[in-house]
Design an enzyme around this catalytic site. Sequence first.
Site, PDB file in Angstrom:
ATOM      1  N   ILE A  19       0.827  -1.201   0.000  1.00  0.00           N
ATOM      2  CA  ILE A  19       0.000   0.000   0.000  1.00  0.00           C
ATOM      3  C   ILE A  19       0.868   1.261   0.000  1.00  0.00           C
ATOM      4  CG2 ILE A  19      -1.615   1.357   1.389  1.00  0.00           C
ATOM      5  CD1 ILE A  19      -2.888  -1.304   2.258  1.00  0.00           C
ATOM      6  N   ASN A  86       1.842   5.203   7.049  1.00  0.00           N
ATOM      7  CA  ASN A  86       1.377   3.919   6.532  1.00  0.00           C
ATOM      8  C   ASN A  86       2.073   2.721   7.170  1.00  0.00           C
ATOM      9  OD1 ASN A  86       0.344   1.976   4.315  1.00  0.00           O
ATOM     10  ND2 ASN A  86       2.574   1.880   4.080  1.00  0.00           N
ATOM     11  N   TYR A 151      -3.438  -6.227  17.421  1.00  0.00           N
ATOM     12  CA  TYR A 151      -3.435  -5.427  16.197  1.00  0.00           C
ATOM     13  C   TYR A 151      -4.672  -4.537  16.133  1.00  0.00           C
ATOM     14  CZ  TYR A 151      -3.612  -4.512  11.123  1.00  0.00           C
ATOM     15  OH  TYR A 151      -3.683  -3.919   9.886  1.00  0.00           O
TER      16      TYR A 151
END
Length: 253
Positions: A19, A86, A151
């Site tokens: 990404i 990111n 997470y």
Amino acid sequence: MSGLSRSSHALVTGGGRGIGRAIAASLVNAGATVTVMGRNRAVLDEVVAAGDAHFAAVADVSDQAAISAALALVAARQPIDILVANAGAAESAPFLKSDAALFQRMMDVNFMGVVHAAHAVLPGMRERGHGRIVAVASTAGLKGYAYVSAYSAAKHAVVGLVRSLALEVAKNGVTVNAVCPGFTETDLLAGSIDNIMSKTGRTREQAVAELAKHNPQGRLVTPQEVADAVLWLCGPGAGSITGQAIAVAGGEI
């Protein structure tokens, strides 16, 4: 996409692959000057050589001193107008097998990495009266998934940070948003697929289908689809969009 120029300097953390690289390339194509940051110099240099970024900087986003020093050098070359936070990592385990160290690792990379980068770039943005901060979070920041509690907790923290920081800087010309991809075709997801295969004996196709079933469109998201959402948030047309967590997930959220 218009409105970005070489005078707009974008920093993309975790910009070496997946990404992050798609975002960097999209920003370059939109006209911005782009610096990618990551831990692997060789990977970053390949991104620059391929024309998907102009410059590279090496730092671990979980290391506050390292990222502060690296970003000071990056900003000295050209002030940073756009931060795309990111960089991330995902580990899966049942909660009772997720020890404090696992939770700390997930928080350090996925959450504190955003905090450290934002701390470094925000003073300059406020001083200049303009800036864009986009955190790449996850649908795991908007809902729960079994076996990734650490997470998911870290990504929820990112969304909370985005919503709060957006209010603090709303009158400073700075917008702060999160993009929350669903399961996306990346190296990071490949690790999850391998994990499913090893623990369940499923084939790769079955493992991919297990993840794709979360998406009502019945497929994985592409990195470019995430990059397109980020690119819009970085542009002039999104000046009134702040404090948002935008899901790129085929209707899952």
